[in-house]
Write a protein that holds these residues in place. Structure first.
Motif, mmCIF file in Angstrom:
data_model
loop_
_atom_site.group_PDB
_atom_site.id
_atom_site.type_symbol
_atom_site.label_atom_id
_atom_site.label_comp_id
_atom_site.label_asym_id
_atom_site.label_seq_id
_atom_site.Cartn_x
_atom_site.Cartn_y
_atom_site.Cartn_z
ATOM 1 N N SER A 125 0.827 -1.213 0.000
ATOM 2 C CA SER A 125 0.000 0.000 0.000
ATOM 3 C C SER A 125 0.859 1.260 0.000
ATOM 4 C CB SER A 125 -0.928 0.007 1.222
ATOM 5 O OG SER A 125 -0.174 0.070 2.428
ATOM 6 N N LYS A 126 2.120 1.118 0.480
ATOM 7 C CA LYS A 126 2.967 2.314 0.509
ATOM 8 C C LYS A 126 3.418 2.728 -0.895
ATOM 9 C CE LYS A 126 7.246 -0.153 1.866
ATOM 10 N NZ LYS A 126 8.254 -0.229 2.936
ATOM 11 N N ALA B 183 0.701 5.048 -1.927
ATOM 12 C CA ALA B 183 0.819 6.245 -1.084
ATOM 13 C C ALA B 183 1.962 7.130 -1.576
ATOM 14 C CB ALA B 183 1.050 5.838 0.368
ATOM 15 N N SER C 160 0.909 8.854 -4.759
ATOM 16 C CA SER C 160 -0.033 9.920 -4.423
ATOM 17 C C SER C 160 0.684 11.116 -3.807
ATOM 18 C CB SER C 160 -1.087 9.382 -3.455
ATOM 19 O OG SER C 160 -2.000 10.387 -3.092
ATOM 20 N N ASP C 161 1.684 10.851 -2.950
ATOM 21 C CA ASP C 161 2.452 11.933 -2.316
ATOM 22 C C ASP C 161 3.225 12.757 -3.340
ATOM 23 O OD1 ASP C 161 1.523 11.186 0.125
ATOM 24 O OD2 ASP C 161 3.329 10.086 0.731
ATOM 25 N N ASP D 290 -3.997 8.907 -7.766
ATOM 26 C CA ASP D 290 -4.238 7.814 -6.827
ATOM 27 C C ASP D 290 -4.339 6.522 -7.622
ATOM 28 O OD1 ASP D 290 -4.824 6.316 -4.670
ATOM 29 O OD2 ASP D 290 -6.900 6.985 -4.455
#
Length: 349
Positions: free
Chosen positions: A289-290, A293, A296-297, A302
């Motif tokens: 999941s990272k 993330a 997205s960061d 997304d």
């Protein structure tokens, strides 16, 4: 031994002196001047040769000089031209004036031959100075002096893709997986102590050259670690591939922005080149999941898997793709090669 920077002085040859001679033969009255010209001094050339890979041949050299021209002789015999000095270097060698720091020449193409220093011109013999007023000149010209320079040679490898990452994030493993390079691989930092080049074959007709350099740490642009010394080897690369380790104790954001900052401090022009991101050691990642993330960061949307731009609307300020890979299991390795080739070909247009 890999040698990528050397300093020494280099000089062309001094011109030979002309001869002040007179014809002296039995039964020849008033033979007159017959002094030959001096030979020109040898020139200094740089020659690029693909079979040369380092500057080790010049390690320990303090000065190199072409041969002087030989003096002229009687009977109108000219002196021999001095033998030229040929300095053979690998492609990617930059020649700097060591006193001023000025770039004098950039040697990148196989077979390229550049005249660097011209030898001194040989002096004229006394035969050239005979005239109606002075029929027996007793003087001749001295040869002109040589040219000299203090130079610094720096080797900057020529590659299509340069790998950028912290120590022990899988750069050497990747280049050994996708290319013919065989770097040392071990489970400790700074395994790679010298740059490595590898030819990556994407398909039967296409390929590119990948460069692996020693790992970069925070402060590399200020001289910490080995990164500063070898960052110059990715200056010529067309595309940068940032290697971010999914199993590293550092956060993904921390790894990427630290690397990007160090490259920008070293060379703003290099930092502005097209780049992509490979998230390495996917097989050792226990929380995928990272990945989404991290994407997205970076402001890339997304997405659950990976990110890839459309080449027709390519924004060079953003990575062309963000792709999780595993060199150990070959996961996404084929896709990585094809996507890098696409980016290289886009950059060439």
């Amino acid at each position: 031994m890999f040698i990528d920077s050397v300093k020494f002085s280099v000089s062309s040859g001094h011109g030979g002196a002309g001869a002040a001679s007179f014809r002296r033969e039995k039964h020849v009255i008033m033979g007159g001047p017959d002094g030959g010209d001096g030979g020109d001094g040898g020139d200094v050339y740089f020659i690029v040769d693909n079979n040369s890979h380092t500057l080790a041949a010049y390690k320990g050299k303090r000065s190199l000089k072409a041969k002087n021209g030989e003096p002229g002789m009687g009977k109108l015999m000219n002196g021999k031209k001095g033998e030229s000095l040929n300095l053979v270097v690998p492609p990617g060698t930059a020649v700097y004036d060591d006193d001023s720091g000025e770039l004098l020449c950039d040697l990148t193409e196989q077979g390229q031959k550049v005249l660097f220093l011209k030898g001194g011109k040989g002096g004229l013999g006394n035969v050239h100075f005979k005239n109606s007023v002075n029929q027996a000149p007793e003087y001749a010209q001295k040869g002109l002096p040589e040219e000299s320079k203090n130079i610094r040679l720096e080797l900057k490898l020529i590659a299509d893709v340069g790998l950028v990452g912290f120590p022990n994030v899988g750069k050497s493993t990747l280049i050994s997986t996708v290319s013919n390079a065989k770097p040392q691989i071990a489970n400790y930092e700074f395994t790679t102590l010298t740059p490595k080049l590898g030819l990556v074959e994407v398909d039967e007709y296409s390929g590119f050259v990948m460069a692996d350099i020693p790992g970069i740490i925070e402060g590399a642009s200020d001289g910490r670690g080995l990164g500063l010394k070898f960052l110059q080897h990715i200056e010529r690369t067309k595309v940068l591939l940032y290697m971010i380790d999914l199993a590293n104790y550092r956060e993904l954001n921390e790894q990427f922005f630290t690397l990007k900052s160090e490259v920008a401090k070293f060379s703003p022009e290099l930092a502005s080149r097209a780049y992509a991101i490979a998230l390495t050691r996917l097989d050792a990642c226990d929380d995928e999941s990272k990945i989404s993330a991290f994407i997205s960061d970076l402001g890339l949307g997304d997405t659950k898997q990976d990110f890839k731009q459309n080449l027709d609307e390519f924004d060079i300020t953003k990575p062309y793709f963000v792709m999780p890979i595993s060199s150990a299991t070959n996961e996404n390795i084929k896709e990585l090669k094809f996507n890098l080739l696409e980016l290289i070909q886009k950059d060439k247009k």
